[in-house]
Design an enzyme around this catalytic site. Structure first.
Site, short mmCIF file in Angstrom:
data_model
loop_
_atom_site.label_atom_id
_atom_site.label_comp_id
_atom_site.label_asym_id
_atom_site.label_seq_id
_atom_site.Cartn_x
_atom_site.Cartn_y
_atom_site.Cartn_z
N LYS A 41 0.84 -1.21 0.00
CA LYS A 41 0.00 0.00 0.00
C LYS A 41 0.88 1.26 0.00
O LYS A 41 2.06 1.19 0.33
CB LYS A 41 -0.91 -0.03 1.24
CG LYS A 41 -0.15 -0.15 2.53
CD LYS A 41 -1.02 -0.70 3.66
CE LYS A 41 -0.19 -0.77 4.95
NZ LYS A 41 -0.89 -1.46 6.02
N ARG A 135 -10.02 -1.24 14.46
CA ARG A 135 -10.03 -0.36 13.29
C ARG A 135 -11.02 -0.94 12.28
O ARG A 135 -12.10 -0.43 12.07
CB ARG A 135 -8.64 -0.24 12.66
CG ARG A 135 -7.57 0.29 13.60
CD ARG A 135 -6.27 0.58 12.88
NE ARG A 135 -5.88 -0.50 11.98
CZ ARG A 135 -4.75 -0.56 11.30
NH1 ARG A 135 -3.87 0.44 11.42
NH2 ARG A 135 -4.46 -1.56 10.51
N TYR A 251 15.20 30.62 6.77
CA TYR A 251 14.07 31.37 7.33
C TYR A 251 14.25 31.59 8.82
O TYR A 251 14.63 30.69 9.56
CB TYR A 251 12.77 30.59 7.09
CG TYR A 251 12.33 30.64 5.64
CD1 TYR A 251 12.04 31.85 5.01
CD2 TYR A 251 12.22 29.46 4.89
CE1 TYR A 251 11.64 31.90 3.69
CE2 TYR A 251 11.81 29.49 3.57
CZ TYR A 251 11.53 30.72 2.97
OH TYR A 251 11.13 30.75 1.67
N MET A 299 11.32 24.24 1.87
CA MET A 299 10.53 23.35 1.01
C MET A 299 11.41 22.57 0.03
O MET A 299 11.21 21.39 -0.20
CB MET A 299 9.48 24.16 0.23
CG MET A 299 8.50 23.28 -0.53
SD MET A 299 7.33 24.24 -1.51
CE MET A 299 6.40 25.09 -0.25
#
Ligand SMILES: *Cc1c(COP(=O)(O)O)cnc(C)c1O
Length: 349
Positions: A41, A135, A251, A299
Site C-alpha cells: 500500500k 479499526r 528562514y 521546502m
C-alpha cells in the site's frame, strides 16, 4: 512540438531491488511453513510500485496487500488481480463491480460489507476479524452470522496492535483468531505483519503480511540481522557560500554563524519528505563525513556545514540518511512515516 527530455534531477532515490528481494526471502523463511505476502500500500511505502512489485514477484511473492481500490490498477500491471487483496473492503456497488472487473479481492470488514458482496454476486473474498485493534473487521460475536456463512472466504485474517512490543495482547489476539477460525470456513489464516514475524512461527499461521521490514525497517530486534537497507537518498549541492560571523542561515535565521564558515545549499527539502523535524541536530553525509544541518529545512533546500568536506562544491552529491532506524530516533518520526512521506520529486527521480 515533441517534449524535450528533462535534464537529470538534482536529487535521487535509489531502491536496491536485490536487497528488497532478499528481505522478502528472509521474511518468508522466518515465516516457517507459512508463505509471506507483501504489504505494498501507499506506493510500496513510498518506494514505488513499479520498482518493488516486479522484484517481489520474481522473489516468489504471490499475495499483495493494498488499502484502496485506486491502488489496484498500478499493481495489476505486474501481477494477476487475484493476487491482490484490498484491505479497505467494499463500501459501494462500484467497489464490487471494480473488484470483479479487475479480479482484485476485497477484504470484507463488516456484516454490511459481507451482505453487499453477496448481493452483488459474491465470489472469492478475504475476511478481517477484529481481535483488539478496533479499526477494521467484524467483531468476535459476529463470526456466526449468516452473512459471514454466505461468503467464500480464502484468507481469514486479523491484525496485531502491538507486535513491536512485548505484551500479552499479542498471544491473546492469536488465540482470538484461532477461535474465530473454528466458526468461520476459510482456506488460509493470516495474522503477522513485519513485527509479528519477529514474534515467532506461532504467529505465522498460513500467510504473513510484512510491509515495513521488506523496505528495510526493523520493528523488532529479532529481525535486525535478517533485514538489509533498501532505500538510498542523495541530493546535489546547488551552491556553496561563505558566511561571516553574525550572518544567519535560512528562514528566521535560526542558525547564526559565530565564525567564518563555508556552507552548501542542498537540493532536498520538506516537499521531498525531508521534514523540518530533521533539521538542526541532524546531518547529511559524504563518504563517512558528517555535514551538520544549519537552520530550518525549507521546502526545496537545506543548508549544511561543509567544514568537514572542503573538497565539495556545487554539483557534488551528498547522502541524505534514510536509515530508518536511526533517523526515526533522531526525528521523532516513525520509520513508517519516514518512508511514506517520500515526496513526488524524489519518487520520480
Ligand atoms: C500495513 C499492514 C500490514 C503490514 O504491516 P507492517 O507493520 O508494515 O509490516 C499488514 N497487515 C495489514 C492489515 C496492514 O494494514
Amino acid at each position: 512540438m515533441s517534449d524535450p527530455a528533462a535534464p537529470p534531477a538534482t536529487l535521487r532515490l535509489t531502491v536496491d531491488t536485490d536487497a528488497l528481494a532478499a528481505n522478502w526471502r528472509a521474511l518468508d523463511a522466518l515465516s516457517g511453513g507459512a508463505d509471506a505476502g507483501a504489504a505494498i500500500k501507499a506506493d510500496a511505502y513510498g518506494l514505488g510500485i513499479d520498482i518493488c512489485v516486479p522484484a517481489l514477484r520474481e522473489a516468489g511473492c504471490r499475495t499483495f496487500f493494498v488499502a484502496h481500490w485506486s491502488e489496484v490498477a498500478g499493481v495489476i500491471k505486474h501481477v494477476p488481480g487475484e493476487q491482490v487483496a484490498v484491505l479497505n473492503g467494499v463500501l459501494t456497488e462500484a467497489d464490487c463491480g471494480y473488484a470483479r472487473a479487475t479480479g482484485a479481492v476485497p477484504v470484507i470488514n463488516s456484516l454490511d460489507q459481507a451482505q453487499l458482496w453477496t448481493t452483488t454476486g459474491g465470489g472469492r473474498c478475504h475476511l478481517m476479524v477484529d481481535t483488539g485493534i478496533n479499526r477494521l473487521g467484524i467483531g468476535q460475536a459476529e463470526a456466526g452470522d449468516p452473512a459471514i456463512a454466505a461468503l467464500d472466504i480464502d484468507i481469514l485474517m486479523s491484525h496485531l496492535a502491538s507486535a513491536d512490543e512485548r505484551t500479552a495482547m499479542n498471544r491473546m489476539q492469536a488465540e482470538l483468531l484461532s477461535e474465530a477460525a473454528e466458526t468461520i470456513l476459510h482456506k488460509r489464516l493470516s495474522l503477522a505483519n513485519s513485527a509479528g514475524i519477529g514474534l515467532g512461527e506461532a504467529f505465522a499461521f498460513d500467510l504473513t503480511r510484512p510491509g515495513l521490514a521488506l523496505y528495510g525497517g526493523i520493528p523488532r530486534e529479532e529481525l535486525a540481522e535478517h533485514i538489509r537497507p533498501v532505500a538510498k537518498v542523495e541530493a546535489q549541492i546547488l551552491q556553496t557560500r561563505n558566511l561571516a560571523p553574525g550572518e544567519g542561515v535560512g528562514y528566521n535565521a535560526t542558525f547564526i554563524a559565530n565564525t567564518h564558515m563555508r556552507v552548501g545549499t542542498v537540493s532536498i527539502g520538506y516537499a521531498d519528505g525531508f521534514l523540518r523535524a530533521r533539521g538542526p541536530g541532524n546531518a547529511l553525509g559524504h563518504e563517512g563525513r558528517a555535514l551538520p544541518i544549519l537552520g530550518k529545512v525549507s521546502m526545496d533546500m537545506v543548508v549544511i556545514d561543509l567544514a568537514a568536506a572542503p573538497d565539495l562544491a556545487a554539483g557534488a552529491w551528498v547522502e541524505v540518511p534514510w536509515n530508518i532506524a536511526d533517523a526515526a530516533q533522531q526525528s521523532a518520526l516513525s520509520a513508517y512515516e519516514l518512508l511514506t512521506v517520500i515526496g513526488p520529486r524524489l519518487r520520480r527521480s
